[in-house]
Design a protein around this motif. Structure first.
Motif, PDB file in Angstrom:
ATOM      1  N   MET A 151       0.844  -1.169   0.000  1.00  0.00           N
ATOM      2  CA  MET A 151       0.000   0.000   0.000  1.00  0.00           C
ATOM      3  C   MET A 151       0.893   1.237   0.000  1.00  0.00           C
ATOM      4  O   MET A 151       1.932   1.261   0.635  1.00  0.00           O
ATOM      5  N   THR A 152       0.439   2.262  -0.722  1.00  0.00           N
ATOM      6  CA  THR A 152       1.176   3.514  -0.768  1.00  0.00           C
ATOM      7  C   THR A 152       0.305   4.649  -0.251  1.00  0.00           C
ATOM      8  O   THR A 152      -0.918   4.537  -0.206  1.00  0.00           O
ATOM      9  N   GLU A 153       0.962   5.737   0.112  1.00  0.00           N
ATOM     10  CA  GLU A 153       0.269   6.937   0.572  1.00  0.00           C
ATOM     11  C   GLU A 153       0.778   8.099  -0.276  1.00  0.00           C
ATOM     12  O   GLU A 153       1.981   8.316  -0.364  1.00  0.00           O
ATOM     13  N   THR A 154      -0.159   8.813  -0.914  1.00  0.00           N
ATOM     14  CA  THR A 154       0.198   9.918  -1.793  1.00  0.00           C
ATOM     15  C   THR A 154      -0.565  11.159  -1.373  1.00  0.00           C
ATOM     16  O   THR A 154      -1.752  11.087  -1.069  1.00  0.00           O
ATOM     17  N   SER A 155       0.134  12.311  -1.364  1.00  0.00           N
ATOM     18  CA  SER A 155      -0.487  13.578  -0.984  1.00  0.00           C
ATOM     19  C   SER A 155      -0.721  14.439  -2.216  1.00  0.00           C
ATOM     20  O   SER A 155       0.103  14.468  -3.137  1.00  0.00           O
ATOM     21  N   TYR A 156      -1.840  15.135  -2.201  1.00  0.00           N
ATOM     22  CA  TYR A 156      -2.210  16.080  -3.252  1.00  0.00           C
ATOM     23  C   TYR A 156      -2.707  17.346  -2.559  1.00  0.00           C
ATOM     24  O   TYR A 156      -3.035  17.323  -1.378  1.00  0.00           O
ATOM     25  N   THR A 157      -2.817  18.444  -3.313  1.00  0.00           N
ATOM     26  CA  THR A 157      -3.425  19.659  -2.798  1.00  0.00           C
ATOM     27  C   THR A 157      -4.643  19.968  -3.644  1.00  0.00           C
ATOM     28  O   THR A 157      -4.554  20.045  -4.871  1.00  0.00           O
ATOM     29  N   VAL A 158      -5.784  20.140  -2.970  1.00  0.00           N
ATOM     30  CA  VAL A 158      -7.051  20.415  -3.638  1.00  0.00           C
ATOM     31  C   VAL A 158      -7.352  21.904  -3.511  1.00  0.00           C
ATOM     32  O   VAL A 158      -7.281  22.470  -2.416  1.00  0.00           O
ATOM     33  N   ALA A 159      -7.711  22.544  -4.620  1.00  0.00           N
ATOM     34  CA  ALA A 159      -8.045  23.967  -4.629  1.00  0.00           C
ATOM     35  C   ALA A 159      -9.556  24.156  -4.625  1.00  0.00           C
ATOM     36  O   ALA A 159     -10.288  23.366  -5.218  1.00  0.00           O
ATOM     37  N   GLY A 160     -10.008  25.193  -3.937  1.00  0.00           N
ATOM     38  CA  GLY A 160     -11.397  25.604  -4.016  1.00  0.00           C
ATOM     39  C   GLY A 160     -12.307  25.140  -2.900  1.00  0.00           C
ATOM     40  O   GLY A 160     -13.484  25.501  -2.881  1.00  0.00           O
ATOM     41  N   MET A 161     -11.815  24.358  -1.965  1.00  0.00           N
ATOM     42  CA  MET A 161     -12.669  23.877  -0.876  1.00  0.00           C
ATOM     43  C   MET A 161     -12.824  24.964   0.183  1.00  0.00           C
ATOM     44  O   MET A 161     -11.855  25.626   0.537  1.00  0.00           O
ATOM     45  N   THR A 162     -14.062  25.128   0.699  1.00  0.00           N
ATOM     46  CA  THR A 162     -14.309  26.172   1.683  1.00  0.00           C
ATOM     47  C   THR A 162     -15.044  25.696   2.931  1.00  0.00           C
ATOM     48  O   THR A 162     -15.206  26.468   3.868  1.00  0.00           O
ATOM     49  N   CYS A 163     -15.540  24.429   2.930  1.00  0.00           N
ATOM     50  CA  CYS A 163     -16.358  23.993   4.059  1.00  0.00           C
ATOM     51  C   CYS A 163     -16.298  22.474   4.238  1.00  0.00           C
ATOM     52  O   CYS A 163     -15.700  21.763   3.433  1.00  0.00           O
ATOM     53  N   GLY A 164     -16.968  22.002   5.258  1.00  0.00           N
ATOM     54  CA  GLY A 164     -17.011  20.579   5.548  1.00  0.00           C
ATOM     55  C   GLY A 164     -17.691  19.773   4.453  1.00  0.00           C
ATOM     56  O   GLY A 164     -17.319  18.622   4.196  1.00  0.00           O
TER      57      GLY A 164
END
Length: 66
Positions: free
Chosen positions: A1-14
């Motif tokens: 199993m691997t773990e990969t990080s990304y950055t998501v743009a545009g999120m403002t709430c739960g």
């Protein structure tokens, strides 16, 4: 199993976090998808999860990867 990080743009709430986690979490091979709202960080853990599939799932939720 691997773990990969990304950055998501545009999120403002739960709700944004839930939408991204649900879409990415439904991908084949994904064991977990965890989003941190403040940083926009998405951590995907799983086996053989292509980055293009993650990008498409995030787009389906209405957001984009940086």
């Amino acid at each position: 199993m691997t773990e990969t990080s990304y950055t998501v743009a545009g999120m403002t709430c739960g709700h944004c976090v839930s939408a991204v986690q649900a879409e990415v979490g439904a991908l084949d091979g994904v064991e977990s998808a965890v989003v941190e709202l403040d940083s926009g960080r998405l951590v995907v853990s799983g086996t053989d999860v292509p980055a293009d599939a993650v990008r498409a799932a995030v787009a389906e939720a209405g957001y984009s990867l940086v």
